[in-house]
Each structure stands twice: as structure tokens, then as C-alpha cells.
Design an enzyme around this catalytic site. Structure first.
Site, PDB file in Angstrom:
ATOM      1  N   LYS A   1       5.138  -4.107  -5.528  1.00 57.95           N
ATOM      2  CA  LYS A   1       6.561  -3.954  -5.667  1.00 57.95           C
ATOM      3  C   LYS A   1       7.249  -4.138  -4.467  1.00 57.95           C
ATOM      4  CE  LYS A   1      10.076  -2.633  -7.903  1.00 57.95           C
ATOM      5  NZ  LYS A   1      10.683  -3.246  -9.187  1.00 57.95           N
TER       6      LYS A   1
ATOM      7  N   LYS B   1       9.954 -14.277 -13.906  1.00 58.60           N
ATOM      8  CA  LYS B   1       9.448 -13.125 -14.628  1.00 58.60           C
ATOM      9  C   LYS B   1       8.238 -13.591 -15.491  1.00 58.60           C
ATOM     10  CE  LYS B   1      12.021  -9.908 -13.310  1.00 58.60           C
ATOM     11  NZ  LYS B   1      11.577 -10.634 -12.201  1.00 58.60           N
TER      12      LYS B   1
ATOM     13  N   HIS C   1      14.900 -36.062 -13.631  1.00 62.43           N
ATOM     14  CA  HIS C   1      14.464 -36.441 -12.289  1.00 62.43           C
ATOM     15  C   HIS C   1      12.792 -36.070 -11.880  1.00 62.43           C
ATOM     16  CE1 HIS C   1      18.182 -38.171 -11.027  1.00 62.43           C
ATOM     17  NE2 HIS C   1      18.661 -36.999 -11.525  1.00 62.43           N
TER      18      HIS C   1
ATOM     19  N   ARG D   1       3.986   0.430  -6.569  1.00 66.36           N
ATOM     20  CA  ARG D   1       4.009  -0.269  -5.396  1.00 66.36           C
ATOM     21  C   ARG D   1       2.786  -1.465  -5.455  1.00 66.36           C
ATOM     22  NH1 ARG D   1       6.641   2.155  -0.843  1.00 66.36           N
ATOM     23  NH2 ARG D   1       5.466   0.995   0.762  1.00 66.36           N
TER      24      ARG D   1
ATOM     25  N   GLU E   1      14.819 -17.321 -12.361  1.00 70.55           N
ATOM     26  CA  GLU E   1      14.535 -15.851 -12.568  1.00 70.55           C
ATOM     27  C   GLU E   1      13.726 -15.769 -13.949  1.00 70.55           C
ATOM     28  OE1 GLU E   1      14.273 -11.749 -12.519  1.00 70.55           O
ATOM     29  OE2 GLU E   1      13.981 -13.288 -11.297  1.00 70.55           O
TER      30      GLU E   1
ATOM     31  N   CYS F   1       0.714  -1.234  -0.089  1.00 69.79           N
ATOM     32  CA  CYS F   1       0.017  -0.235   0.004  1.00 69.79           C
ATOM     33  C   CYS F   1       0.823   1.433  -0.016  1.00 69.79           C
ATOM     34  CB  CYS F   1      -0.784  -0.202   1.278  1.00 69.79           C
ATOM     35  SG  CYS F   1      -1.930  -1.508   1.375  1.00 69.79           S
TER      36      CYS F   1
ATOM     37  N   GLU G   1       5.091 -13.809 -13.408  1.00 67.10           N
ATOM     38  CA  GLU G   1       4.730 -12.724 -12.951  1.00 67.10           C
ATOM     39  C   GLU G   1       3.916 -11.743 -13.896  1.00 67.10           C
ATOM     40  OE1 GLU G   1       7.873 -10.801  -9.682  1.00 67.10           O
ATOM     41  OE2 GLU G   1       8.701 -10.992 -11.634  1.00 67.10           O
TER      42      GLU G   1
ATOM     43  N   TRP H   1      -3.398  -2.421  -1.426  1.00 63.92           N
ATOM     44  CA  TRP H   1      -3.142  -3.653  -1.805  1.00 63.92           C
ATOM     45  C   TRP H   1      -3.931  -4.566  -0.770  1.00 63.92           C
ATOM     46  CZ3 TRP H   1      -0.704  -8.122  -0.457  1.00 63.92           C
ATOM     47  CH2 TRP H   1      -0.476  -9.028  -1.559  1.00 63.92           C
TER      48      TRP H   1
ATOM     49  N   ASN I   1      -0.707   1.093   6.030  1.00 62.13           N
ATOM     50  CA  ASN I   1       0.053   0.323   5.167  1.00 62.13           C
ATOM     51  C   ASN I   1       0.501  -0.808   6.206  1.00 62.13           C
ATOM     52  OD1 ASN I   1       1.737  -1.499   3.540  1.00 62.13           O
ATOM     53  ND2 ASN I   1       3.363   0.166   3.301  1.00 62.13           N
ATOM     54  N   GLY I   2       0.108  -2.108   6.208  1.00 65.51           N
ATOM     55  CA  GLY I   2       0.799  -3.104   6.885  1.00 65.51           C
ATOM     56  C   GLY I   2      -0.412  -4.197   7.348  1.00 65.51           C
TER      57      GLY I   2
END
Length: 607
Positions: free
Chosen positions: A602, A483, A502, A27, A479, A2, A486, A74, A98-99
Site C-alpha cells: 500500500k 486497477k 498506431h 500495507r 487507471e 513492511c 492490480e 514485504w 522497514n526499508g
């Protein structure tokens, strides 16, 4: 997560708040709102979705007043909806947060027993209702806010606005960042300096546990022990041009293109004048005495750590443990004397990483950090800070911060190996030359975009995609998969090539593309063997290699991309370019929100 903004100003607050919130869009959020005081009238406007929806609402139903708070939410407790959006208002108080308030259910039960009704599913409404209850009991606004904050467990950054008090704002932080901006007869509040950049360059950062009272002409701060504190005011240079797309369709595209310049800046910052040696910031850290490292991070930064593990162990002969911060902090591993802990974070505020740092500090470990924000909590609590100089990164999916982290970590590895006497002059000079060549090599890799775009269009039709890599390219496979999923929402997984047989090979058929990252080198033949196993099962292989590698192994592949020839040491940095562009163009082909993918934030400042 947030975003919070606030203003005690001399001009109408609503447009200032909305513009500041726009600078916090990176964010991640799903709703937004503002509250202002017009004389003695405290009122608010809220909307679900993008900020343009809030802007449209304010055109038809404006808010007057020169004092206000704003928020991009968020969702944590309660789905995205207008009732759940911030600011939350109860009687004469409005709050943005925020939290996560971990004990909100107990507080909610207490308030319910007192006959106080709830209108939302959020933890934050509890904060507003509790503060208003204290006001009803006769407390002054500052005392009501202080008493409320004292009752809260969890992580939070809070800003309170009180009806009838247009020259007062109360803020507090515990676990989530908050900055105070100083103007001429004005004061500002923001989750970070970016939000406040066009308004002021004079910033005071609140420390953990701080409680502050703002007027237009004053700032008082109390620390976690309720003692008046004198936090320094700093001049912060934020390049506001970095918060603009600069002609690119997306921030992510801009930030991918910025990487050669960013990496060159990192090299200029850490190399001496004639670029023959690596100079670390002054500290008590002695790389020659480095015996073992524990590296902790989250997400993309975690994969940067995994890459550095290969470098540290192969080049500097230092054993490395790498851990995900959210697991490390609760495992509470034993820490031996002389342990060095290295934490990597773009924001420097990642909640789990910060908690892991504090655990290691409590065990008397030496604390190193690689961060993009030198004023962040992680940086302020470290013994040695290694800035990445990436500048503001707006796209939620990290690109330039990642390669900047890799560049800094590579320099630290070489400095350590040199200090330990493991690299002679010639080998050290060659490694430095290889690193100095990376910006140019990366530019060459970026030039593959026209070839990557049609491949990505075909990838957009897949439901599952595998990424394979060996050695120090294995973390890049992880990575690359991250990406892709995401921002395109396609399921993707990264694997060490040797692990294919495997388990993952069971997924391979003509519908599953396989991205193979395999520059020619020591492990190339092993990678090719694994690739052939995929081709034999009708898997569609996209091979990323240099010209020599493609000359040897391109038969049977679906597509190939010719990367510039580079040393094995820097290959994980150079090959990040096509991995990022494949993800970006696949997402563009699918029409997803590239810069603000669904459900993601973010800066993850809550658990």
C-alpha cells in the site's frame, strides 16, 4: 511496505503486537513475526503468509513478556521464508526494519571477515549482527544501536530490543516513517498512527534522521546532527471504524461505496459557508501568480495528475508537466525561477515522491502537496498542504483516495482559473455546481453494480483487456487498466483512443475485450470512430457512456453501461465508479486476494 510495531507495556505484549500488526496488513506483506522479552529471555516467533499463521503458532508456542516488537514483511532481499522473516535476532539483540540497507553487502563482507556467520539472505540480518558485535565489544545497548545506525546507508525505520533490558527500546528513521505512541506508563511504536489507534491518540512523529530511546516513562530524541530534539506530541484522531469492513466482503468494496461521502466531505472542507467560493488553507500561495506547474506522483496518484493536467491547461490555461516520481528524481531537470511543484500521494510517505519533492525544494521551487495524511513527511515538507480527507484506505488498490485527489485538484484548478480572471461569475458557479453534484452522480454510477458484476464474470475469462479513452478520460483508461491488473492479475492496458491505430489495434480479435470510456460530448464522435474500428475486427466492446451516447453508438457493442449525464469537467470522477467496480468484480470472480494482491504494498516507502 513492511509494518513495524513495538510496545513497552504493562500487559502481555504478544496479543497487543499481533492486533497492531493486523491494522498494518493493508500495507502488504508476505510473512510476520514478533519478539518479546520475558525477564531476561529474548525470544521470537515467525511465520510465512497471513497473520493467522503467526496467531496459530503463538497458540501452540506462546511468547510471554510485556516488552516486544513486531513486523509484517514485504520481501525485498530474500524470498518469503521463516528464516528471512523479521524480527531478526543475533545474540542479545532483535531488530525489525522497514526499508533497504543499500550497503549491506559491504557490511556483510566485513562481518564475514570477522568470522560472523549469516543465516538469511536479508539485508536486515546485517543490522542485528552488527549491533550484537558492538555489544560483544562492550558497548551499552543504546551506544551499540547508535553506532549501528551510523553505519547504514539507504532507507530505514528500525526498532531494536535488547536481552536483559525489558524497559528499553531504541528506534530510528531515515526515509521510512515511524511514530511513537504515548500511554500511561507505556510507550508504543508504529509505522503509522493506524497501528496504534486503539492504544493511544497521543503521537510523536520522528523526523528524517531521528534516533530515539524509549522507556515506559520517557522518550529522548536526537536529530540527524545528534542534537537532542523536542518533537511535538500531537493528538491524532483515527476513526478505528474505518479499519473495519463494516459488513462488506472486502475493504475495497467498502471504500468504493464510501466515495460519495468522502467527496462530499472534501467539498464541505474547501467551499465557503454558502458554497459559492473555494477557500484554500492559509499560506503564501497565490494561485493568480501560478505560471507553470510540475506535477509528480506514482501509480494511481500519477493518473490523477494526468487528469489535472487537462483541467489546468484547458480551464486555468496553466501549462503542466507531469512526471513519474521514480524517473523525475534521477533526471534532475533544470528548474526555472518561480516554478511551482505539486506532489500527490495517498500516504504522504511514498519514497520516490518524497525524494522528488526534496530535489525541487533544493531548487527553491514552491512546494504544494495533495495528501491524505496531514502528518506525513510530504505534508510536513510542503509550503501548502491540500488534504484529501479520504480517511484510512485499507485496500491496496486505491479507490476513494483517487477520487478524493481528483476532487481536490479540480477545486485547485477552479480556484486558479478564478484568481486569474479566466472564469466569469456564471461559468465559475456552474463548475462549482457540477462538482457539488458529483457525490449524487457517483451514487447513481455505483447503482450499476448489479449490471457490472455479470460483465466482470465474463471479463475474468480474458487474458488481455484494453481500455480506451479520449481527452481527460484517457488517464482514467490508464487507471482502469491499472486497477484491473492490480487485483485480477489479468494483463490490461490503457490507451488514448486515437492511438489505437498506431499499434494496439494489432491485438484486437474476438478474444480481447475493449472497455471504451466515452461520455457524449465534444470528443464523442472521435471515440465512436475508434470504437467502430474495434468492432469491425471482432473486438468485444464494453461501452461506458450516458443515455445520449448509447442512443447514438451502442450498435455492435458487446455490453453497455448507462452512466448518469454529467459535465465534461467532472466526467473523469464520475466514470471512475464503473472502472473500479469492473476491476473489483472481475477479481472477485477470479478468487484473488482483492484487498492484498500479490507482490503489492500500500505504502511504497522504498525504491
Amino acid at each position: 511496505m513492511c509494518g513495524i510495531v513495538g510496545v513497552l507495556g504493562n500487559h502481555e505484549a504478544a496479543p497487543i503486537l499481533v492486533e497492531a500488526l493486523k491494522r498494518l496488513e493493508y500495507r502488504g506483506y508476505d510473512s510476520a513475526g514478533i519478539a518479546t522479552i520475558n525477564g531476561t529471555d529474548l525470544d521470537r516467533r515467525r511465520a510465512v503468509g497471513k497473520l493467522v499463521n503467526l496467531s496459530d503458532l503463538l497458540v501452540h508456542d506462546p511468547l510471554a513478556g510485556k516488552s516486544g516488537i513486531g513486523h509484517t514483511r514485504w520481501a525485498t532481499h530474500g524470498a518469503p521464508s521463516v528464516p528471512n522473516a523479521h524480527p531478526h535476532q543475533a545474540g542479545n539483540v532483535a531488530v525489525v526494519h522497514n526499508g533497504i540497507v543499500e550497503n549491506f553487502r559491504d557490511l556483510r563482507a566485513e562481518l564475514g571477515a570477522a568470522g560472523i556467520a549469516f543465516e538469511t539472505e536479508t539485508d536486515t540480518e546485517t543490522v542485528a549482527l552488527l549491533a550484537n558485535q558492538y555489544l560483544d565489544q562492550g558497548m551499552a545497548p543504546v551506544d551499540a544501536a547508535r553506532e549501528t545506525v551510523a553505519r547504514l546507508d539507504g532507507a530505514f525505520a528500525l526498532a531494536f530490543l535488547f536481552d536483559g533490558h525489558p524497559d528499553l527500546m531504541v528506534v530510528a528513521r531515515k526515509g521510512s516513517p515511524l511514530a511513537i505512541g504515548h500511554g500511561k506508563g507505556e510507550m508504543y511504536v508504529g509505522s503509522d498512527a493506524i497501528a496504534l489507534a486503539p492504544l493511544t491518540d497521543e503521537i510523536t512523529y520522528l523526523d528524517e534522521g531521528d534516533f530515539a530511546v524509549l522507556t515506559r516513562d520517557s522518550l529522548q530524541i536526537w536529530d540527524k546532527n545528534n542534537v537532542l530534539a523536542n518533537r511535538p506530541m500531537r493528538k491524532i484522531e483515527v476513526d478505528t471504524a474505518q479499519v473495519d469492513k463494516g459488513g462488506y466482503k472486502h475493504f475495497m468494496a467498502k471504500e468504493i461505496a464510501e466515495q460519495p461521502k468522502v467527496m462530499d466531505g472534501v467539498l464541505q472542507a474547501y467551499l465557503n459557508a454558502d458554497q459559492t467560493d473555494i477557500v484554500l488553507p492559509d499560506s503564501a500561495f497565490d494561485p493568480a501568480k501560478l505560471e507553470r506547474i510540475t506535477m509528480v506522483a506514482c501509480g494511481t496518484a500519477y493518473y490523477a495528475c494526468l487528469t489535472a493536467k487537462y483541467w489546468f491547461e484547458q480551464v486555468a490555461r496553466v501549462p503542466v508537466d507531469v512526471d513519474v516520481a521514480s524517473e523525475f528524481r534521477y533526471r534532475e531537470p533544470p528548474v526555472s525561477d518561480g516554478t511551482t511543484a505539486l506532489f500527490v500521494s495517498q500516504s504522504g510517505e511514498t519514497a520516490d515522491t518524497l525524494a522528488a519533492l526534496r530535489y525541487m525544494a533544493s531548487q527553491h521551487a514552491q512546494i504544494l502537496s495533495v495528501v491524505n495524511v496531514p502528518e506525513s513527511s510530504i505534508a510536513r515538507e510542503s509550503d501548502l498542504v491540500l488534504p484529501t480527507f479520504a480517511g484510512a484506505e485499507i485496500g491496496v488498490a486505491s479507490t476513494k483516495a483517487y477520487t478524493a485527489q481528483l476532487t481536490v485538484l479540480a477545486l485547485l484548478v477552479l480556484k486558479t482559473a478564478r484568481a486569474k480572471g479566466l472564469l466569469d461569475d456564471k461559468t465559475f458557479a456552474q463548475h462549482l455546481l457540477d462538482l457539488r453534484n458529483v457525490p449524487g452522480l457517483f451514487n447513481q454510477a455505483l447503482a450499476l453494480e448489479s449490471a457490472i458484476s455479470p460483465i466482470a464474470t465474463e471479463l475474468s475469462n480474458a487474458r488481455d483487456i484494453l481500455f480506451l479513452g479520449r481527452g481527460s478520460l484517457y488517464p482514467l483508461a490508464l487507471e482502469g487498466a491499472l486497477k484491473l491488473k492490480e487485483i485480477s492479475y489479468i494483463h490490461a492496458e490503457g490507451y488514448a483512443s486515437g492511438e489505437l491505430k498506431h499499434g494496439p489495434i494489432a491485438l484486437v480479435d474476438k478474444h480481447v475485450p475493449i472497455i471504451v470510456i466515452a461520455p457524449s460530448g465534444e470528443l464523442f464522435e472521435k471515440s465512436v470512430s475508434n470504437m467502430q474500428e474495434v468492432i469491425a475486427r471482432a473486438g468485444r466492446v464494453v461501452l461506458l457512456s450516458d443515455q445520449r451516447g448509447l442512443d447514438l453508438a451502442s450498435d455492435g457493442t458487446w455490453h453497455t453501461l448507462t452512466l448518469p449525464t454529467c459535465s465534461e469537467f467532472v466526467a473523469p470522477i464520475v466514470y471512475a465508479a464503473p472502472a473500479q467496480q469492473l476491476a473489483y468484480h472481475t477479481a472477485v470472480a477470479m478468487g484473488t486476494d482483492v484487498d492484498q494482491p500479490r507482490n503489492l504494498a500500500k505504502s511504497v516507502t522504498v525504491e
